[in-house]
Design a protein around this motif. Structure first.
Motif, PDB file in Angstrom:
ATOM      1  N   ALA A 226       2.531  30.097 -53.734  1.00 44.26           N
ATOM      2  CA  ALA A 226       2.607  31.469 -53.684  1.00 44.26           C
ATOM      3  C   ALA A 226       1.437  32.200 -53.515  1.00 44.26           C
ATOM      4  CB  ALA A 226       3.675  32.140 -54.767  1.00 44.26           C
ATOM      5  N   LEU A 227       0.581  31.867 -54.327  1.00 43.15           N
ATOM      6  CA  LEU A 227      -0.908  32.685 -54.400  1.00 43.15           C
ATOM      7  C   LEU A 227      -1.732  32.139 -53.094  1.00 43.15           C
ATOM      8  CD1 LEU A 227      -3.175  34.019 -55.705  1.00 43.15           C
ATOM      9  CD2 LEU A 227      -3.899  31.874 -56.643  1.00 43.15           C
ATOM     10  N   LEU A 228      -1.682  30.840 -52.491  1.00 41.81           N
ATOM     11  CA  LEU A 228      -2.022  30.437 -51.338  1.00 41.81           C
ATOM     12  C   LEU A 228      -1.547  31.458 -50.082  1.00 41.81           C
ATOM     13  CD1 LEU A 228      -4.018  28.637 -49.650  1.00 41.81           C
ATOM     14  CD2 LEU A 228      -2.221  27.002 -49.465  1.00 41.81           C
ATOM     15  N   SER A 229      -0.207  31.714 -50.109  1.00 42.67           N
ATOM     16  CA  SER A 229       0.380  32.579 -49.124  1.00 42.67           C
ATOM     17  C   SER A 229      -0.006  33.902 -49.130  1.00 42.67           C
ATOM     18  CB  SER A 229       2.123  32.451 -49.161  1.00 42.67           C
ATOM     19  OG  SER A 229       2.272  31.122 -48.809  1.00 42.67           O
ATOM     20  N   GLN A 230      -0.151  34.375 -50.162  1.00 40.55           N
ATOM     21  CA  GLN A 230      -0.679  35.879 -50.291  1.00 40.55           C
ATOM     22  C   GLN A 230      -2.135  35.968 -49.962  1.00 40.55           C
ATOM     23  OE1 GLN A 230       0.335  36.998 -54.403  1.00 40.55           O
ATOM     24  NE2 GLN A 230       2.409  37.142 -54.137  1.00 40.55           N
TER      25      GLN A 230
END
Length: 363
Positions: A226-230
């Motif tokens: 999720a952090l990588l996508s954001q």
């Protein structure tokens, strides 16, 4: 607080400096200047004061910001301070055009001799009244030039992403962004501000000379995905691009004595096809436990320092499959205890077969 800060930034972008200052003053009272958030708020207030013409307040606050803890804000404050403290140069007389003074007849009710000599032509008709509209073509040209400059400056960047699996269902990520010119690019400043506004768990460090480091704490694979996508979305938004979300999947199988980890990473960089000068690479850790590695279209290889580097291809979809084996200390300890128990039982049985009987306590 995030909504008020976003509203203040929107007011600053459209030139409404009074509303921007009115929204930022309560936030400045609640956040001291020693805090990073408070320093960022006062940096926006300095920009609004400069636009409003109140240079005294902007100058005093900017001097305080040059001593804040955030190195990025210190650099920006020094740049603004140089602009505010720049001396005003005198305008040469030949830069202005002076109109001659017309001598009018002082007698009331009579025309001057100049008007008596010849008849002036009638004035031209007044233009039609209505709201003034900016030319759409010029606005589109300005937007195109700004987007082009942003993409050009963003392309002269080298991005190195560190990725490692330190434990079961644990992922560590870090980004190093370097400018080839050795100067801070506008995209780097905009990207770091965007990460702070989104409150993402990145630890941001701006070392100056175009070197930016962002590091995330160790977290689960789901949180890391999720952090990588954001983060990828924020990087594309600050460059004026729309990047598809990446794929990060970690599959684990527990075999009691060890753990088999398989990582799948997919990055679609088709939207960056025009940025030929952009370099992106992923540095992989934990090489000792690596069993297999498959990458396409570029192949991961070791550099001169012995680090495993996977260079990404711009304009295509990149895919990486990473498999490694991790021994379990608990599983190995249990297996060793079981082996000792079997050995003890075998020795006891051998003792009985030899006729020694069971061991007895001393009387």
């Amino acid at each position: 607080m995030t909504n008020a800060l976003a509203a203040a930034e929107a007011a600053l972008e459209r030139g409404d400096y009074g509303q921007c200052i009115a929204l930022l003053e309560p936030l400045a009272e609640a956040n001291p200047i020693s805090d990073s958030r408070g320093a960022e708020i006062r940096m926006l207030m300095v920009t609004a004061w400069m636009g409003k013409g109140d240079e005294n307040k902007a100058l005093s606050t900017c001097r305080l910001l040059t001593r804040c803890k955030d190195p990025d804000l210190r650099i920006r404050a020094r740049q603004l301070l140089d602009v505010l403290e720049a001396p005003s140069l005198a305008r040469p007389a030949n830069w202005s055009m002076q109109l001659p003074t017309l001598e009018m007849d002082p007698r009331v009710g009579k025309r001057s001799k100049l008007f008596n000599r010849r008849k002036l032509p009638p004035p031209p008709p007044s233009p039609p009244t209505g709201p003034t509209r900016a030319p759409a073509g010029f606005a589109l040209l300005v937007i195109a030039v700004l987007v082009g400059l942003t993409l050009l400056l963003s392309g002269c960047v080298r991005i190195t992403a560190d990725l490692s699996l330190p434990g079961p269902d644990r992922v560590e990520m870090a980004w190093t962004i370097d400018s080839r010119s050795g100067l801070n690019l506008p995209w780097q400043d905009a990207f770091s501000r965007e990460l702070r506004v989104m409150n993402l768990p990145w630890k941001i460090r701006n070392a100056g000379h175009g070197h930016l480091e962002v590091k995330a704490p160790t977290q689960t694979s789901e949180d890391a995905a999720a952090l990588l996508s954001q983060t990828v979305e924020a990087a594309g938004r600050t460059a004026g691009l729309s990047l598809p979300p990446p794929t990060l999947q970690l599959t684990e199988r527990n075999w009691l004595v060890g753990l088999k980890q398989e990582l799948l990473l997919e990055l679609d960089l088709s939207a960056l096809e025009s940025l030929n000068e952009l370099q992106i690479a992923i540095r992989l850790g934990e090489q000792a436990s690596l069993r297999s590695l498959q990458s396409s279209p570029a192949v991961a290889s070791k550099n001169a320092k012995g680090e495993l580097i996977w260079p990404l291809r711009i304009g295509v979809q990149n895919r990486l499959q990473w498999s490694q084996w991790r021994w379990s200390r608990l599983g190995l300890g249990g297996l060793a205890i079981l082996a000792l128990l079997v050995l003890t039982a075998s020795l006891q049985r051998l003792r009985l077969l030899m006729g020694f009987g069971y061991p007895e306590l001393p009387s």
